[in-house]
Design a protein around this motif. Structure first.
Motif, short mmCIF file in Angstrom:
data_model
loop_
_atom_site.label_atom_id
_atom_site.label_comp_id
_atom_site.label_asym_id
_atom_site.label_seq_id
_atom_site.Cartn_x
_atom_site.Cartn_y
_atom_site.Cartn_z
N VAL A 97 -25.20 -7.03 -20.80
CA VAL A 97 -24.81 -8.14 -21.68
C VAL A 97 -25.99 -8.57 -22.55
N SER A 98 -27.15 -8.75 -21.93
CA SER A 98 -28.32 -9.18 -22.71
C SER A 98 -28.71 -8.13 -23.74
N LEU A 99 -28.61 -6.85 -23.39
CA LEU A 99 -28.93 -5.79 -24.34
C LEU A 99 -27.96 -5.81 -25.52
N GLY A 100 -26.68 -5.94 -25.26
CA GLY A 100 -25.70 -5.95 -26.34
C GLY A 100 -25.83 -7.16 -27.24
N VAL A 101 -26.01 -8.34 -26.66
CA VAL A 101 -26.14 -9.56 -27.46
C VAL A 101 -27.43 -9.56 -28.27
N THR A 102 -28.52 -9.09 -27.68
CA THR A 102 -29.80 -9.07 -28.40
C THR A 102 -29.75 -8.13 -29.61
N THR A 103 -29.23 -6.94 -29.42
CA THR A 103 -29.14 -6.01 -30.55
C THR A 103 -28.18 -6.53 -31.62
N LEU A 104 -27.11 -7.21 -31.22
CA LEU A 104 -26.17 -7.76 -32.20
C LEU A 104 -26.82 -8.86 -33.02
N LEU A 105 -27.54 -9.77 -32.37
CA LEU A 105 -28.21 -10.84 -33.10
C LEU A 105 -29.32 -10.30 -34.00
N THR A 106 -30.06 -9.32 -33.51
CA THR A 106 -31.13 -8.73 -34.34
C THR A 106 -30.55 -8.05 -35.57
N MET A 107 -29.44 -7.35 -35.40
CA MET A 107 -28.82 -6.69 -36.54
C MET A 107 -28.27 -7.71 -37.53
N ALA A 108 -27.70 -8.80 -37.03
CA ALA A 108 -27.21 -9.84 -37.93
C ALA A 108 -28.35 -10.49 -38.70
N THR A 109 -29.50 -10.71 -38.03
CA THR A 109 -30.67 -11.28 -38.72
C THR A 109 -31.20 -10.33 -39.78
N GLN A 110 -31.22 -9.04 -39.46
CA GLN A 110 -31.67 -8.05 -40.43
C GLN A 110 -30.75 -8.04 -41.65
N THR A 111 -29.47 -8.15 -41.45
CA THR A 111 -28.52 -8.14 -42.56
C THR A 111 -28.69 -9.37 -43.44
N SER A 112 -28.84 -10.53 -42.82
CA SER A 112 -29.03 -11.75 -43.61
C SER A 112 -30.33 -11.74 -44.38
N GLY A 113 -31.39 -11.16 -43.81
CA GLY A 113 -32.65 -11.05 -44.54
C GLY A 113 -32.55 -10.14 -45.74
N ILE A 114 -31.77 -9.07 -45.62
CA ILE A 114 -31.59 -8.17 -46.76
C ILE A 114 -30.82 -8.86 -47.87
N ASN A 115 -29.76 -9.59 -47.51
CA ASN A 115 -28.95 -10.26 -48.52
C ASN A 115 -29.69 -11.41 -49.18
N ALA A 116 -30.67 -11.99 -48.49
CA ALA A 116 -31.43 -13.09 -49.08
C ALA A 116 -32.29 -12.65 -50.25
N SER A 117 -32.67 -11.37 -50.28
CA SER A 117 -33.51 -10.85 -51.36
C SER A 117 -32.70 -10.24 -52.49
N LEU A 118 -31.38 -10.45 -52.49
CA LEU A 118 -30.52 -9.89 -53.53
C LEU A 118 -29.63 -10.98 -54.10
N PRO A 119 -29.20 -10.82 -55.33
CA PRO A 119 -28.30 -11.82 -55.92
C PRO A 119 -26.91 -11.71 -55.31
N PRO A 120 -26.17 -12.82 -55.26
CA PRO A 120 -24.80 -12.78 -54.71
C PRO A 120 -23.82 -12.20 -55.71
N VAL A 121 -23.67 -10.90 -55.70
CA VAL A 121 -22.77 -10.22 -56.63
C VAL A 121 -21.39 -10.07 -56.00
N SER A 122 -20.39 -9.81 -56.84
CA SER A 122 -19.01 -9.77 -56.38
C SER A 122 -18.58 -8.40 -55.87
N TYR A 123 -19.40 -7.37 -56.07
CA TYR A 123 -19.03 -6.02 -55.65
C TYR A 123 -19.85 -5.61 -54.43
N THR A 124 -19.44 -4.51 -53.83
CA THR A 124 -20.09 -4.00 -52.62
C THR A 124 -21.22 -3.06 -53.00
#
Length: 455
Positions: free
Chosen positions: A281-308
């Motif tokens: 459980v700790s391994l799964g939750v830790t990797t999930l939170l780390t991946m979510a933090t990584q994703t939010s950090g990437i999006n913070a350095s980019l403009p909020p565009v409407s396309y993928t």
């Protein structure tokens, strides 16, 4: 008496010698052309002789539009911002045109040109940068600007400026993208009937050799014309397109490799024991939170565009794999509890051995009569058709009752007695294969789209 007058006449003689010294008009028998420059400037730019408000005539002295030839030297490109979609550039900007009112005598080629530092003394084209956000001149130590007037009336204007220009970007292939940033120059008030801008022949755009860009590479540049028509007329316009290629090595190290490592770490849960609930459980939750933090950090350095964007597809799939590994443990935990429940039922209700007892009866007992005597009835020598048909049916039944060959996958899974263990074993193979297939599809798709876009 002459000797008495000598002391009083000495200062007068010295003053006369200074006034008549050859250096005031010649230097080693040559004319001082610095003095001639002043005379020429007073002659062509004196009061009542030149009006800077009037544009010069066209080529060959006609009433056509004045032709201004432009060239630029790119000194540095300091920043290319994805969020604000702009870039900063420092360049030396040059304009050259012909003003026949400024012709002068070059004294046999000895007076090559005149130099001015005040642009207001002569007529200047009203050029502006149409996609400029901010800009400033350089005034240290002196204003970095000059105007050269040549004997035939040609005027060269050169100035060093720093600009922040807008650069609309298409980030669908980010970070595997190429961006085109333009530099647009146009006339503000003079229409094409009065003023025309042209690129200088030969080499209109020059770039410093050791140009260094953070996370980008300048691949090439193209010059073109961008005349615009409005309700007040048509205006001459020049543009240079700078093609930048994004350096992928930075994003490979900072984004792609860490995301792959997080996905692989989430697979460690498949190799842990089913009873190690806190660890999984700790391994799964830790990797999930780390991946979510990584994703939010990437999006913070980019403009909020409407396309993928391409990076959105990558981070989204990696996040899905990590979340899937966590859900896999929930499924394994549920299956393990089901296995324990079925084992308890088997212990409470053991299976009957009646079938085993019936299967141990000798088939020869079927030949005994109810009274225990043996039945040795003789079979006929000639078989009837009905008997042959019954024998065929019996053979078919025996063929169908033969045990089927076991599937290799089923035989391999049969080695693991519980369903929970089977789920873990299948996940150890299924998750890496699917992730490898995703990588193959991802890189082939976006690299192919990049090459298609360049064409």
């Amino acid at each position: 008496m002459a000797g008495a007058m000598w002391p009083g006449a000495l200062p007068l003689l010295l003053l006369l010698a200074v006034l008549l010294h050859p250096s005031r008009c010649t230097q080693g028998g040559k004319v001082n052309f610095r003095e001639k420059e002043k005379q020429v400037l007073d002659n062509i730019l004196g009061p009542g002789r030149y009006d800077a408000r009037i544009r010069p005539s066209g080529e060959n002295g006609t009433d056509g539009p004045a032709v201004v030839r432009v060239n630029i030297f790119v000194r540095s490109i300091s920043k290319i911002d994805d969020v604000t979609m702009e870039y900063s550039v420092q360049l030396t900007f040059r304009e050259q045109w012909l003003d026949e009112r400024l012709r002068f005598n070059d004294f046999g080629g000895r007076l090559k040109y005149l130099t001015l530092t005040e642009a207001s003394r002569v007529w200047m084209p009203d050029l502006f940068f149409s996609n400029e956000k901010e800009g400033h001149f350089h005034n240290i130590i002196m204003p970095n600007v000059y105007i050269r007037i040549f004997p035939n009336g040609s005027v060269l204007y050169s100035i060093r400026i720093s600009l922040t220009l807008s650069c609309p970007m298409n980030l669908k292939l980010y970070p595997l993208d190429r961006q085109i940033c333009s530099l647009r120059m146009a006339s503000y008030g003079w229409t094409t009937n009065d003023l025309v801008f042209l690129w200088k022949e030969g080499d209109p755009v020059q770039v410093v050799k050791n140009l260094h860009l953070p996370r980008f590479t300048l691949e090439k540049f193209l010059t073109d014309y961008c005349n615009s028509k409005t309700n007040t007329g048509e205006y001459s316009c020049l543009k240079v397109d700078l093609l930048f290629k994004r350096e992928f090595s930075y994003y490979l190290i900072q984004i792609y490799i860490p995301c792959c490592m997080l996905v692989i770490v989430s697979w460690v849960s498949f190799w842990l024991d089913q009873s190690a609930v806190p660890a999984r459980v700790s391994l799964g939750v830790t990797t999930l939170l780390t991946m979510a933090t990584q994703t939010s950090g990437i999006n913070a350095s980019l403009p909020p565009v409407s396309y993928t964007k391409a990076i959105d597809v990558w981070t989204g799939v990696c996040l899905t794999f990590v979340f899937g590994a966590l859900l896999e443990f929930a499924l394994v935990n549920y299956a393990s509890r089901s296995d324990m429940h079925s084992d308890n039922i088997k212990k409470q209700f053991p299976p009957s051995d009646q079938m085993e007892h019936s299967s141990s009866i000798d088939p020869s007992s079927e030949l005994l009569e109810p009274d225990g005597s043996a039945n040795f009835a003789m079979k006929p020598l000639v078989r009837h058709p009905e008997d042959s048909m019954s024998m065929d049916k019996l053979q078919q039944c025996e063929i169908h009752m033969q045990p089927r060959k076991k599937n290799c996958c089923r035989s391999w899974l049969s080695k693991f007695p519980t369903r929970s263990k089977r789920i873990d074993v299948i996940s150890r193979i299924f998750f890496p294969i699917v992730f490898a297939f995703f990588n193959l599809t991802y890189w082939s798709t976006y690299l192919f789209r990049e090459e298609e876009g360049d064409e």
